[in-house]
Design a protein around this motif. Structure first.
Motif, PDB file in Angstrom:
ATOM      1  N   ALA A  56     -75.820  99.431 -59.435  1.00  0.00           N
ATOM      2  CA  ALA A  56     -75.494  97.803 -59.975  1.00  0.00           C
ATOM      3  C   ALA A  56     -75.986  97.180 -58.529  1.00  0.00           C
ATOM      4  N   VAL A  57     -75.841  97.905 -57.331  1.00  0.00           N
ATOM      5  CA  VAL A  57     -76.332  97.099 -56.081  1.00  0.00           C
ATOM      6  C   VAL A  57     -77.890  96.941 -56.302  1.00  0.00           C
ATOM      7  N   PHE A  58     -78.561  98.182 -56.481  1.00  0.00           N
ATOM      8  CA  PHE A  58     -80.047  97.959 -56.574  1.00  0.00           C
ATOM      9  C   PHE A  58     -80.708  97.490 -57.756  1.00  0.00           C
ATOM     10  N   GLN A  59     -79.818  97.168 -58.883  1.00  0.00           N
ATOM     11  CA  GLN A  59     -80.386  96.235 -59.881  1.00  0.00           C
ATOM     12  C   GLN A  59     -80.443  94.757 -59.574  1.00  0.00           C
ATOM     13  N   THR A  60     -79.310  94.531 -58.777  1.00  0.00           N
ATOM     14  CA  THR A  60     -79.215  93.154 -58.398  1.00  0.00           C
ATOM     15  C   THR A  60     -80.458  92.887 -57.194  1.00  0.00           C
TER      16      THR A  60
ATOM     17  N   TYR B 206     -84.360  88.518 -52.923  1.00  0.00           N
ATOM     18  CA  TYR B 206     -84.260  89.530 -52.185  1.00  0.00           C
ATOM     19  C   TYR B 206     -85.407  90.548 -51.999  1.00  0.00           C
ATOM     20  N   ASN B 207     -86.068  90.482 -50.804  1.00  0.00           N
ATOM     21  CA  ASN B 207     -87.379  91.171 -50.692  1.00  0.00           C
ATOM     22  C   ASN B 207     -86.886  92.481 -49.986  1.00  0.00           C
ATOM     23  N   TRP B 208     -86.717  93.379 -50.751  1.00  0.00           N
ATOM     24  CA  TRP B 208     -86.345  94.677 -50.424  1.00  0.00           C
ATOM     25  C   TRP B 208     -87.041  95.846 -51.300  1.00  0.00           C
ATOM     26  N   PRO B 209     -87.899  96.849 -50.636  1.00  0.00           N
ATOM     27  CA  PRO B 209     -87.993  96.957 -49.034  1.00  0.00           C
ATOM     28  C   PRO B 209     -89.000  95.777 -48.521  1.00  0.00           C
ATOM     29  N   VAL B 210     -88.752  95.299 -47.209  1.00  0.00           N
ATOM     30  CA  VAL B 210     -89.404  94.002 -46.983  1.00  0.00           C
ATOM     31  C   VAL B 210     -90.966  94.362 -46.634  1.00  0.00           C
ATOM     32  N   TYR B 211     -91.282  95.485 -46.053  1.00  0.00           N
ATOM     33  CA  TYR B 211     -92.367  96.294 -45.749  1.00  0.00           C
ATOM     34  C   TYR B 211     -93.426  96.163 -47.237  1.00  0.00           C
TER      35      TYR B 211
ATOM     36  N   THR C 198     -75.852  92.918 -47.551  1.00  0.00           N
ATOM     37  CA  THR C 198     -75.345  91.728 -48.103  1.00  0.00           C
ATOM     38  C   THR C 198     -74.829  91.736 -49.687  1.00  0.00           C
ATOM     39  N   VAL C 199     -75.758  92.752 -50.329  1.00  0.00           N
ATOM     40  CA  VAL C 199     -75.331  93.064 -51.725  1.00  0.00           C
ATOM     41  C   VAL C 199     -74.293  94.079 -51.973  1.00  0.00           C
ATOM     42  N   TRP C 200     -74.397  95.047 -51.076  1.00  0.00           N
ATOM     43  CA  TRP C 200     -73.555  96.199 -51.472  1.00  0.00           C
ATOM     44  C   TRP C 200     -72.126  95.875 -51.055  1.00  0.00           C
ATOM     45  N   PHE C 201     -71.887  94.925 -50.140  1.00  0.00           N
ATOM     46  CA  PHE C 201     -70.181  94.779 -49.713  1.00  0.00           C
ATOM     47  C   PHE C 201     -69.899  93.664 -50.794  1.00  0.00           C
ATOM     48  N   ALA C 202     -70.551  92.963 -51.748  1.00  0.00           N
ATOM     49  CA  ALA C 202     -70.346  92.040 -52.627  1.00  0.00           C
ATOM     50  C   ALA C 202     -69.834  92.756 -53.424  1.00  0.00           C
TER      51      ALA C 202
END
Length: 554
Positions: free
Chosen positions: A10-14, A21-26, A49-53
């Motif tokens: 769910a976190v990484f789908q968000t 959300y520019n991840w990974p930023v590189y 930020t998303v994980w702890f939400a």
């Protein structure tokens, strides 16, 4: 509780579904590559930020064990060459643990890993290193810039967890890397005043020119003298224009300042639309300045609410549409605002008057239109007065998430009574709300028992509606910030007994501007002095208003 494959997904789908959300930023910008430590630091912030939400993620250790590091190229930051027993990403996780707990010596880390074999295995240790090996690893294998990134990464993890109400192992430390001084002396009054003076001058020169009056081009009194006077009125409680203008003449550096009646006359010549347009322009300029810092992002949570002016006890004849009834059975002028809340600096993005006959849907639509031109809105928080299926549908159709308390009708009361009998603290269910055109709006109801409630019946429970995950209820606590903001805004309003609606609205809007300027300047000062932004201001509102009045822009 530990994360699961479902919660992690769910976190990484968000992260993948939200464009900001520019991840990974590189991988999102050419400024970084996979060996960049600045990129690693930014990615830790984004994922945290998303994980702890997520409502199931309440352990800092769990985040450290799961935050993705495989894509990071640590080779250029490894002083050891050749084969080694432990990979760099394993060591980085171990030292992140050491930093978030604030352990001074490696022995405490070793004891922790011995007592928590699951964490030890998840971060990559098959066996426990001895104290001397860990000490050499930190001091000899890891270069200084990687050490600093780990220290900063731990601070970011603590901050993001704390913001989401997750228990953290130790008190949040201040950033050491960005601190511009040598110690606590940097936070003395002279330093703060000097920085506040500098940024007040900058912001004032950006904001004041957004306001203008329809006057003759050859007037001897500069237009900004009117804004200086209005600022001066905000310095003292219950200071009206006539008395304030007399005092301002003595204290101002200007050769010519407006009289009280002249001041009011020019303000009354404005229109509501002109005032709102000028305010939005001024706020836009402030946001542009804040966007130059790493601490401010044009995305976040907004709260929509209404507030009342002081109760009106006089004759309302011909003003019944403007001086309207309140929920307390009184009459007052009323205003609606939309404000940034949560982790963002609490800027009031827009304000509008509330007249008799204005629907809550019209107010929400108007304020969201305005806010979305300035920032990228994600979540919307509202009070119970906005409990309307049409408002919820409007927000949902914009692709935004909402959290709104629901009025407890017969069905909600019955469910709350059942929960009381079952002694359940929380209950989640889906609900279809009927719209006028026969369509339905799908929402989620979350029943939650209030802690330490004095009630003994079903009224221990509150019901919230959301179109997001139930964990969004954590964010609803941010809505109190708009109430706190209203208290300051009203403190900055000049006193008046006039019934002129435009004048009344201008007084409120300009007070919102002063509040927003104060919070913007406080952010700039905090970043300059400490390198980070905390919600609790370190510069007082009175200091900023005094500097604005003294500066005399224009």
């Amino acid at each position: 509780m530990p994360s699961t494959s479902v919660s992690r997904r769910a976190v990484f789908q968000t992260l993948a579904s939200k464009s900001y959300y520019n991840w990974p930023v590189y991988d999102a910008t050419q400024l970084y590559n996979c060996s960049s430590l600045d990129a690693l630091e930014e990615d830790i912030r984004t994922v945290a930020t998303v994980w702890f939400a997520h409502e199931d993620h309440d352990l800092v250790d769990d985040f450290i064990a799961e935050v993705p590091l495989r894509y990071v190229d640590f080779d250029t930051h490894d002083r050891y060459r050749g084969s080694t027993m432990y990979k760099m990403d394993t060591l980085v996780r171990a030292f992140l643990l050491k930093e978030v707990y604030g352990w001074e010596h490696e022995t405490a880390l070793i004891e922790y890993l011995e007592q928590n074999p699951s964490i030890r295995q998840r971060i990559g240790f098959e066996t426990i290193l001895d104290q001397s090996t860990l000490w050499r690893t930190w001091h000899q294998r890891l270069p200084t810039d990687l050490q600093e990134t780990i220290i900063e990464g731990a601070r970011i993890i603590l901050r993001q967890a704390d913001r989401r109400g997750v228990e953290i192992p130790r008190q949040l430390p201040h950033s050491s890397r960005h601190h511009n001084g040598s110690g606590e002396d940097d936070l003395n009054d002279q330093t703060l005043l000097a920085r506040a003076d500098e940024f007040t001058d900058q912001v004032g020169r950006l904001v004041y020119p957004a306001f203008s009056l329809d006057r003759n081009a050859h007037c001897e009194i500069h237009a900004n003298a009117f804004w200086d006077l209005q600022t001066y009125l905000g310095l003292r409680e219950n200071l009206a224009a006539n008395e304030g203008a007399r005092s301002f003449t003595l204290e101002s550096r200007r050769d010519r300042t407006p009289l009280g009646h002249t001041h009011r006359t020019h303000l009354r010549d404005l229109s509501i639309d002109e005032i709102r347009e000028m305010y939005r322009e001024a706020i836009g300029r402030s946001l542009d300045r804040l966007a130059e810092t790493d601490a401010f992002h044009r995305a976040g949570i907004v709260a929509i609410d209404t507030t009342e002016d002081d109760p009106f006890t006089g004759d309302r004849t011909d003003h019944e549409a403007e001086i309207i009834g309140t929920k307390d059975g009184e009459y007052a002028y009323q205003w609606a605002t939309i404000q940034l809340v949560g982790n963002a600096v609490p800027i009031v993005l827009d304000a509008r008057p509330v007249r008799k006959g204005d629907s809550r849907l019209e107010i929400v639509r108007d304020l969201l239109d305005s806010a979305q031109e300035q920032v990228l809105v994600d979540n919307v928080l509202m009070d119970r007065e906005f409990d309307s299926q049409h408002i919820l549908e409007e927000i949902d159709q914009r692709g935004l998430r909402y959290v709104v308390p629901k009025r407890m009708q017969t069905s909600e009361q019955a469910q709350a009574k059942r929960l009381l009998r079952w002694d359940k603290d929380r209950y989640v269910t889906d609900r279809n709300l009927l719209l006028n055109n026969g369509d339905r709006h799908e929402t989620t109801l979350v029943y939650r028992r209030r802690d330490n409630s004095e009630r003994t019946d079903y009224r221990q429970y509150s019901v919230f509606m959301t179109n997001g995950e139930p964990c969004l209820l954590r964010e609803y606590a941010y809505r109190w910030e708009i109430e706190s903001g209203y208290k300051s805004v009203k403190r900055f309003m000049g006193a008046t007994t006039s019934k002129n609606f435009v004048l009344r609205f201008f007084y409120f809007v300009f007070a919102c501007l002063l509040y927003s300027i104060w919070r913007a300047i406080d952010l700039l000062v905090q970043i300059e002095v400490t390198g980070e932004y905390e919600q609790s201001p370190i510069v007082t509102a009175n200091t900023v208003l005094t500097l604005l009045k003294r500066t005399g822009i224009g």
